[in-house]
Design a protein around this motif. Structure first.
Motif, short mmCIF file in Angstrom:
data_model
loop_
_atom_site.label_atom_id
_atom_site.label_comp_id
_atom_site.label_asym_id
_atom_site.label_seq_id
_atom_site.Cartn_x
_atom_site.Cartn_y
_atom_site.Cartn_z
N HIS A 1 42.20 43.55 43.03
CA HIS A 1 43.18 43.79 41.96
C HIS A 1 44.10 44.96 42.33
O HIS A 1 45.31 44.91 42.08
CB HIS A 1 42.47 44.08 40.64
CG HIS A 1 41.81 42.89 40.03
ND1 HIS A 1 42.35 41.63 40.11
CD2 HIS A 1 40.65 42.76 39.32
CE1 HIS A 1 41.55 40.77 39.49
NE2 HIS A 1 40.52 41.43 39.01
N GLU B 1 35.09 34.48 42.28
CA GLU B 1 35.44 35.45 41.24
C GLU B 1 36.96 35.54 41.07
O GLU B 1 37.47 35.63 39.94
CB GLU B 1 34.87 36.82 41.61
CG GLU B 1 34.92 37.81 40.46
CD GLU B 1 34.10 39.06 40.74
OE1 GLU B 1 33.89 39.83 39.78
OE2 GLU B 1 33.67 39.26 41.89
N HIS C 1 39.20 34.63 37.73
CA HIS C 1 40.19 35.57 37.21
C HIS C 1 41.56 34.91 37.08
O HIS C 1 42.28 35.14 36.10
CB HIS C 1 40.28 36.79 38.12
CG HIS C 1 41.45 37.68 37.83
ND1 HIS C 1 41.52 38.48 36.71
CD2 HIS C 1 42.61 37.89 38.52
CE1 HIS C 1 42.67 39.13 36.71
NE2 HIS C 1 43.34 38.80 37.80
#
Length: 422
Positions: free
Chosen positions: A235, A297, A301
């Motif tokens: 991120h 993951e 997201h």
């Protein structure tokens, strides 16, 4: 008894005598605590007595500088946190001249320490750091702030306190010098003291944000991701790349790395980020197989159902059985995400998770398995497939009939109305 005696002496105006006795009590107390085994009772009783000594230190006839030096010595020698309230003692109002005299004494003491940069003695370095922290307090309280940064520069190779030096330089808006010491400190501490090097990187990031140097910021974030890939560093890199205007190029490099284990070639002309030499020291070797869990993951997201299905299937085919680096909550999260669109896939994941707990053959694990069984029940109830639910429970009973505690837990699950399970 000692506590009562010290209190009577202090109340009678003998503060100087209490301080002298306190010095002796502290010395003997350290020895006593070191060989005691009474769950801290001795240490607490000594500490209660020293609280009276500290009150006497405030009232005694010693000059201010002597009082401050004694308090500093107490703190430097205190291995067992016996002295209560030393910080509040020093926070009282003392003249700058007293602090300045204390600073001069501590500087002389520092020069007398025989530590060399090449030595690696943790205890000696810890003591030296503590002494310099005291010097920092004395110099700033004396109005001699201009001496602080030169002190930290002169001592940083002995103390390895690069983060404190960098923080002071940033606060003084000496950003170029701060970057220089970040690079030196990062190189010096990366191998043996990675915690220090990571803290220095955090300061480097703060500088780049202040300068709005988005390309360099993205380069740091890229190094952190490729060195330690997880959802957090992903991120951070994604956000930095967006600001630097190279999100597409970095995304390609990220997924190539996660899927094929290939690190990007930073020397190639197509690499969009600036070169930061000192960061190359931390680059890990490439990983040969896909990082399936992190890719899963990321897909969750980004709410990409197709990719979630792809990586769930890859993990299952690799026979990882949802037991790899990532916690099982990731697979539960994937099942929750897919439950409405792909209920059978979600149920399959929950079955695997439940079975993995049942195989542990522990009552606590059985209750963890029931959490996933309840989710299956809820999904079957929603779609009117109670018959399949009953078949599932029957098959579990048949396979694990010898596990008496599991049978009791399943009896409780069956006997309650469906609404009571949630």
């Amino acid at each position: 008894r000692i506590q009562r005696g010290l209190t009577q002496l202090l109340d009678s105006g003998f503060a100087d005598e209490v301080v002298k006795l306190g010095d002796l009590l502290f010395k003997r107390g350290l020895e006593q605590v070191a060989c005691s085994n009474d769950d801290g009772r001795t240490a607490q009783e000594i500490s209660d007595c020293l609280e009276i000594v500290l009150r006497a230190l405030v009232q005694c006839s010693l000059p201010y500088a002597d009082k401050l030096e004694k308090a500093i010595n107490y703190e430097l020698d205190d291995q067992y946190d016996l002295w209560p309230g030393l910080a509040s003692f020093r926070e009282q109002s003392y003249p700058e001249s007293a602090w300045s005299e204390l600073a001069d004494r501590l500087l002389i003491r520092l020069k007398g320490l025989g530590i060399h940069p090449a030595e690696d003695n943790f205890h000696e370095r810890y003591f030296r750091n503590s002494l310099i922290d005291a010097l920092f307090e004395a110099l700033t309280s004396a109005g001699r702030e201009s001496e602080v940064i030169p002190l930290f520069i002169a001592e940083v190779e002995n103390t390895l306190d690069y983060p404190q030096l960098v923080r002071l330089l940033i606060e003084s808006n000496r950003l170029a010098e701060a970057e220089t010491w970040i690079q030196k400190g990062y190189t010096a501490t990366l191998t043996k003291y990675p915690g220090i090097s990571h803290e220095l990187l955090d300061y480097f990031i703060k500088i780049k944000k202040r300068q709005r140097a988005w390309g360099e910021l993205a380069a740091v974030r890229a190094n952190m991701f490729f060195n330690s890939p997880d959802i957090g560093t992903f991120h951070d890199l994604e956000s930095a790349a967006r600001k630097a205007g190279c999100e597409k190029e970095l995304r390609t490099a990220v997924f190539r790395f996660l899927e094929k284990g290939a690190l990007p070639d930073e020397s190639h002309k197509t690499w969009p980020l600036p070169d930061i030499d000192f960061l190359k020291l931390s680059k890990r070797a490439s990983t040969p197989r896909p990082n399936s869990e992190l890719l899963l993951e990321i897909a969750i997201h980004e709410r990409n159902s197709a990719e979630v299905l792809r990586w769930l299937e890859r993990i299952h085919n690799d026979n990882q059985r949802f037991r790899s680096y990532y916690p099982e909550s990731l697979y539960d999260k994937a099942a929750e995400f897919l439950a409405d669109e792909y209920p059978d896939v979600a149920v399959s994941v929950w079955k695997d998770l439940a079975e993995s707990h049942i195989r542990e053959t522990k009552p606590k694990a059985y209750y963890s398995a029931v959490v996933y069984l309840k989710k299956i029940l809820k999904r079957y109830e929603k779609s009117g497939r109670i018959t399949e639910w009953k078949a599932l429970i029957s098959s579990i009973r048949a396979e694990h009939i010898r596990k008496r505690r599991l049978m009791e837990i399943l009896d409780g699950l069956d006997s309650k109305p469906i609404i009571d399970h949630f």
